[in-house]
Design a protein around this motif. Sequence first.
Motif, short mmCIF file in Angstrom:
data_model
loop_
_atom_site.label_atom_id
_atom_site.label_comp_id
_atom_site.label_asym_id
_atom_site.label_seq_id
_atom_site.Cartn_x
_atom_site.Cartn_y
_atom_site.Cartn_z
N UNK A 19 0.81 -1.23 0.00
CA UNK A 19 0.00 0.00 0.00
C UNK A 19 0.84 1.27 0.00
N UNK A 20 1.95 1.27 0.72
CA UNK A 20 2.82 2.45 0.76
C UNK A 20 3.42 2.72 -0.62
N UNK A 21 3.83 1.67 -1.32
CA UNK A 21 4.37 1.83 -2.67
C UNK A 21 3.31 2.37 -3.62
N UNK A 44 1.58 14.01 4.08
CA UNK A 44 0.88 13.58 5.29
C UNK A 44 -0.02 12.38 5.01
N UNK A 45 -0.65 12.38 3.83
CA UNK A 45 -1.48 11.24 3.45
C UNK A 45 -0.63 9.98 3.35
N UNK A 49 -0.88 6.48 5.52
CA UNK A 49 -0.98 5.15 4.91
C UNK A 49 0.13 4.24 5.42
N UNK A 50 1.34 4.77 5.47
CA UNK A 50 2.48 3.98 5.94
C UNK A 50 2.28 3.52 7.38
N UNK A 51 1.79 4.42 8.23
CA UNK A 51 1.58 4.08 9.63
C UNK A 51 0.50 3.02 9.81
N UNK A 52 -0.63 3.20 9.11
CA UNK A 52 -1.79 2.33 9.36
C UNK A 52 -1.74 1.02 8.58
N UNK A 53 -0.94 0.96 7.52
CA UNK A 53 -0.91 -0.28 6.73
C UNK A 53 0.39 -1.05 6.87
N UNK A 58 2.68 -4.09 11.60
CA UNK A 58 3.96 -4.76 11.85
C UNK A 58 4.30 -4.81 13.33
N UNK A 59 4.08 -3.69 14.02
CA UNK A 59 4.33 -3.66 15.46
C UNK A 59 3.36 -4.58 16.20
#
Length: 206
Positions: A19-21, A44-45, A49-53, A58-59
């Motif tokens: 998703x980040x890519x 920011x968008x 996306x990076x944080x939530x996907x 991952x954490x």
Amino acid sequence: MNSRLAMALSVVFHPLLLPSYLFALILFYLPVGALTFPMEGRRLVWIMVFLTTFLIPGLGAYAMRRAGQISSLTLESRADRRWPLLFAAACYTVTTVLFYRQSYFDDLFFYVMAIITASVYMTLVINQFWKISAHAIGVGGALGILVLLYDWLPEPYLFYPAVIGIAIAGAVLSARLALGAHNTKQVYTGFILGFLLGVILWGLPF
């Protein structure tokens, strides 16, 4: 394909990173006129996306490993996959709903995120009785989105990204087979299902 290259491809193109890519491509590569969302807010968008996907799911998987709920972060067994997939699906759903409810986001954000989220739920459901390849579903869905974006834009703006996407998809499928993580049926079925899911959902009226 040697095991080191296969492992590197599996990590770099992990399903949680796709998703980040895709959103990096949409936010920073598409023609300026293709999106109405202002350029100054796109970073920011992408961070959201990076944080939530990726980062939060991952954490979450790491915390489950530390708590002994899963035996390995590679999620080799179907039993290990259940809770990480469910947690990832919840995170992806939140992002999808946010894109849908906030009118200042382009509809394209929602459509792409909805396809990605649906692929996670599909993986979760199938995993209950069969170890399908999440990597294959991910690259299949991503390639489907690229092809649809290519058709959507007035000019062949995404021709080279689509060609690169095909090459990456082939490499990732080969990597999963080389590592013995899946058999050919699990890999090719996952790729086809991921690709078809993107095509079908794109044509539905939301």
